[in-house]
Design a protein around this motif. Structure first.
Motif, PDB file in Angstrom:
ATOM      1  N   PHE A   1       0.855  -1.184   0.000  1.00 19.84           N
ATOM      2  CA  PHE A   1       0.000   0.000   0.000  1.00 19.84           C
ATOM      3  C   PHE A   1       0.892   1.235   0.000  1.00 19.84           C
ATOM      4  O   PHE A   1       2.028   1.207   0.496  1.00 19.84           O
ATOM      5  CB  PHE A   1      -0.878   0.057   1.256  1.00 19.84           C
ATOM      6  N   GLN A   2       0.384   2.323  -0.547  1.00 17.91           N
ATOM      7  CA  GLN A   2       0.977   3.646  -0.381  1.00 17.91           C
ATOM      8  C   GLN A   2       0.037   4.461   0.493  1.00 17.91           C
ATOM      9  O   GLN A   2      -1.173   4.506   0.233  1.00 17.91           O
ATOM     10  CB  GLN A   2       1.174   4.336  -1.728  1.00 17.91           C
ATOM     11  N   MET A   3       0.605   5.075   1.538  1.00 11.90           N
ATOM     12  CA  MET A   3      -0.227   5.841   2.469  1.00 11.90           C
ATOM     13  C   MET A   3       0.442   7.167   2.788  1.00 11.90           C
ATOM     14  O   MET A   3       1.676   7.253   2.888  1.00 11.90           O
ATOM     15  CB  MET A   3      -0.442   5.060   3.769  1.00 11.90           C
ATOM     16  N   VAL A   4      -0.384   8.190   2.964  1.00  7.54           N
ATOM     17  CA  VAL A   4       0.082   9.521   3.379  1.00  7.54           C
ATOM     18  C   VAL A   4      -0.596   9.849   4.698  1.00  7.54           C
ATOM     19  O   VAL A   4      -1.826   9.786   4.804  1.00  7.54           O
ATOM     20  CB  VAL A   4      -0.251  10.586   2.319  1.00  7.54           C
ATOM     21  N   ASP A   5       0.244  10.183   5.722  1.00  5.34           N
ATOM     22  CA  ASP A   5      -0.346  10.474   7.025  1.00  5.34           C
ATOM     23  C   ASP A   5      -0.738  11.952   7.119  1.00  5.34           C
ATOM     24  O   ASP A   5      -0.517  12.740   6.188  1.00  5.34           O
ATOM     25  CB  ASP A   5       0.604  10.068   8.165  1.00  5.34           C
ATOM     26  N   SER A   6      -1.298  12.317   8.248  1.00  2.00           N
ATOM     27  CA  SER A   6      -1.819  13.681   8.425  1.00  2.00           C
ATOM     28  C   SER A   6      -0.710  14.724   8.491  1.00  2.00           C
ATOM     29  O   SER A   6      -0.974  15.915   8.345  1.00  2.00           O
ATOM     30  CB  SER A   6      -2.667  13.746   9.699  1.00  2.00           C
ATOM     31  N   GLU A   7       0.546  14.306   8.700  1.00  2.00           N
ATOM     32  CA  GLU A   7       1.668  15.236   8.726  1.00  2.00           C
ATOM     33  C   GLU A   7       2.307  15.416   7.340  1.00  2.00           C
ATOM     34  O   GLU A   7       3.323  16.095   7.199  1.00  2.00           O
ATOM     35  CB  GLU A   7       2.713  14.764   9.725  1.00  2.00           C
ATOM     36  N   GLY A   8       1.725  14.760   6.342  1.00  2.00           N
ATOM     37  CA  GLY A   8       2.212  14.915   4.974  1.00  2.00           C
ATOM     38  C   GLY A   8       3.311  13.958   4.577  1.00  2.00           C
ATOM     39  O   GLY A   8       3.850  14.066   3.463  1.00  2.00           O
ATOM     40  N   MET A   9       3.661  12.999   5.450  1.00  2.00           N
ATOM     41  CA  MET A   9       4.706  12.038   5.124  1.00  2.00           C
ATOM     42  C   MET A   9       4.079  10.844   4.395  1.00  2.00           C
ATOM     43  O   MET A   9       3.032  10.336   4.806  1.00  2.00           O
ATOM     44  CB  MET A   9       5.413  11.556   6.392  1.00  2.00           C
TER      45      MET A   9
END
Length: 514
Positions: free
Chosen positions: A488-496
């Motif tokens: 999976f590719q995921m982006v967290d709430s901090e933009g990482m």
């Protein structure tokens, strides 16, 4: 240029790939043979064609039609190497041979015609010389390269020479089908436009053809209208820059052998320099008194100096550098030859001195010389489905591994690639909106939408966007080494952004997009 000045003589060797393969593998002449390239028949012998085998046929279908068929992988290098002596024999008779492809070459006809007293006599001389060397050949002469090639292809065993009269090559080509252009992209389009003969295509305005079909269309139009001319560099026999050093009596000390090859190394490098070349890959063969042979190819990121060549001989004798164990008896012979050369102009120093990269290169070269092969390594990208497997350390100067398949494959990561790959995947936890674990079912669907992401037991961050899953399956046939995972590719709430992997119901971060 007049029509007589543009005359071209084409020498064609029928079934040349098959002949070259027979000679290389020492196969009997009556053995049905097919050369395979990309899973289909690339070329086949005449007896195989009698049984129904033809170019483009699938391997299984070819073997079904001819059970005695011997299937061999097509090797273009064998094809080219076997053609080199043929070209050399032609150059003894006529100058300026240009190789169109192995088995097919072209010569300007004007010179041989004047020397031998006419085109027909020149062609007969070439045919007789090749026949004495047991090389069956066919010849065609016309006003253009393509015309001469088509004339040669229309010959037979009884009449191996076809001469198209001066000024009639365009008429000779006009009635031939458009498929003779052998352009898989252009020919179907021309057919849909109603152009079924070369003459139909040649009648079109050249400017309009260039505007519609570009450079490829212009080349095809020149062939169809008999205006293509013989161009390109003439064939130049390869110069052998290799050197041999024979020790009498045989030597058993590495330092003595290294000293003995120094002069020969300097001579090889100097000869290359005189011809405007440098050696970027080197082949060294060491033969012992008892007949043992050790051969190895060495690469260099810049180019070999004489001292570099001596170093490689010493390292090979010492058994360093991966699998070249030292010989068990004194050394009788050392052979050194360039495996790859390049123009020296591509390796000149900068106008204002050496750059930072060149200074780094010289520092690494110095360390390499002192510490030996393998002591200095550079990181490279190798093969593998899991990222930590693809990080490969390559000995400085050796060729880096290259991927043999550039097309997307199952489990590949869509671009761009992550910048930071973890040596050991970081444990993670991925949860859905209500805190439920996120899994992937048998149909490849997520059991819940990824909403929360926690790494290394840190506080969970909200997942702002995600993509996947992409299944990765490796060695499914091996019970001990097989692996099956979901990416999976995921982006967290901090933009990482993270590259996540789910394997055996456990989440981990495989890499990070910095």
């Amino acid at each position: 240029m007049t029509s007589s000045d543009a005359r071209v003589l084409v020498v064609w060797l029928p079934d040349w790939p098959v002949i070259a393969a027979r000679r290389s593998l020492e196969l009997p002449a009556d053995q049905p043979l097919a050369l395979i390239h990309k899973g289909v028949v690339f070329a086949c012998s005449s007896d195989a064609r009698t049984s129904g085998v033809q170019r483009g046929l699938a391997v299984r279908e070819a073997q079904l039609r001819c059970p005695q068929l011997l299937v061999v992988a097509y090797d273009p290098q064998v094809d080219a190497r076997a053609f080199e002596p043929v070209v050399a024999s032609l150059e003894d008779l006529v100058p300026g041979v240009r190789i169109l492809r192995p088995g097919l070459c072209a010569i300007r006809a004007r010179g041989p015609a004047r020397f031998y007293g006419g085109e027909e006599r020149a062609a007969s001389t070439i045919l007789e010389a090749l026949a004495r060397a047991d090389i069956p050949a066919r010849l065609g002469i016309a006003d253009s390269v393509f015309g001469a090639e088509r004339a040669a292809l229309k010959t037979n065993d009884v009449t191996p020479l076809s001469i198209v009269d001066v000024g009639t090559t365009r008429q000779f080509l006009s009635a031939q089908p458009i498929s003779t252009l052998d352009d898989t992209a252009l020919v179907p389009v021309l057919r849909r436009l109603g152009l079924h003969r070369l003459g139909d295509f040649a009648a079109l305005d050249r400017t309009a053809v260039g505007a519609r079909f570009g450079e490829a269309g212009l080349r095809a139009h020149a062939r169809a209208s008999a205006t293509d001319r013989l161009s390109g560099a003439e064939h130049t026999p390869e110069v052998d820059f290799g050197v041999d050093v024979i020790f009498e009596p045989a030597l058993d000390r590495v330092d003595q052998i290294a000293f003995g090859v120094r002069t020969a190394s300097e001579s090889m490098v100097d000869r290359l320099a005189e011809n405007g070349m440098v050696c970027t890959a080197l082949r060294i063969t060491v033969t012992s008194e008892s007949g043992e042979r050790r051969e190895r190819s060495w690469s260099h990121p810049h180019h070999f100096s004489a001292a570099d060549v001596v170093d490689r001989v010493r390292w090979q004798l010492q058994g360093s550098g991966g699998g070249n164990a030292g010989l068990t008896s004194p050394i009788e012979r050392v052979e050194m030859s360039p495996a790859r050369v390049d123009a020296s102009a591509n390796h000149e120093s900068g106008l204002w001195g050496t750059s930072l990269d060149e200074r780094v290169h010289h520092a690494l070269a110095r360390l390499h010389s002192i510490l030996g092969h393998g002591a200095v390594a550079t990181a490279s990208l190798g093969g593998g489905r899991f990222l930590n497997e693809r990080q490969v350390l390559v000995a400085w100067g050796d060729e880096t591994p290259t991927s043999k398949r550039a097309l997307p494959w199952p489990g590949s990561i869509p671009p761009p690639a992550p910048a930071t790959v973890f040596a050991h995947p970081r444990p993670a936890d991925v949860r859905g909106p209500s805190g439920e674990p996120v899994e992937v079912d048998a149909r490849g669907m997520t059991t819940a939408t990824p909403a929360w992401l926690a790494l290394d037991r840190s506080p969970a961050l909200k997942v702002s966007s995600w993509a996947g899953p992409w299944p990765v399956t490796q060695r499914w046939w091996d019970a001990d080494a097989r692996r099956s995972a979901q990416r999976f590719q995921m982006v967290d709430s901090e933009g990482m952004a993270w590259l996540m992997i789910l394997e055996d119901h456990e989440w981990a971060a495989e890499a990070r997009y910095d």
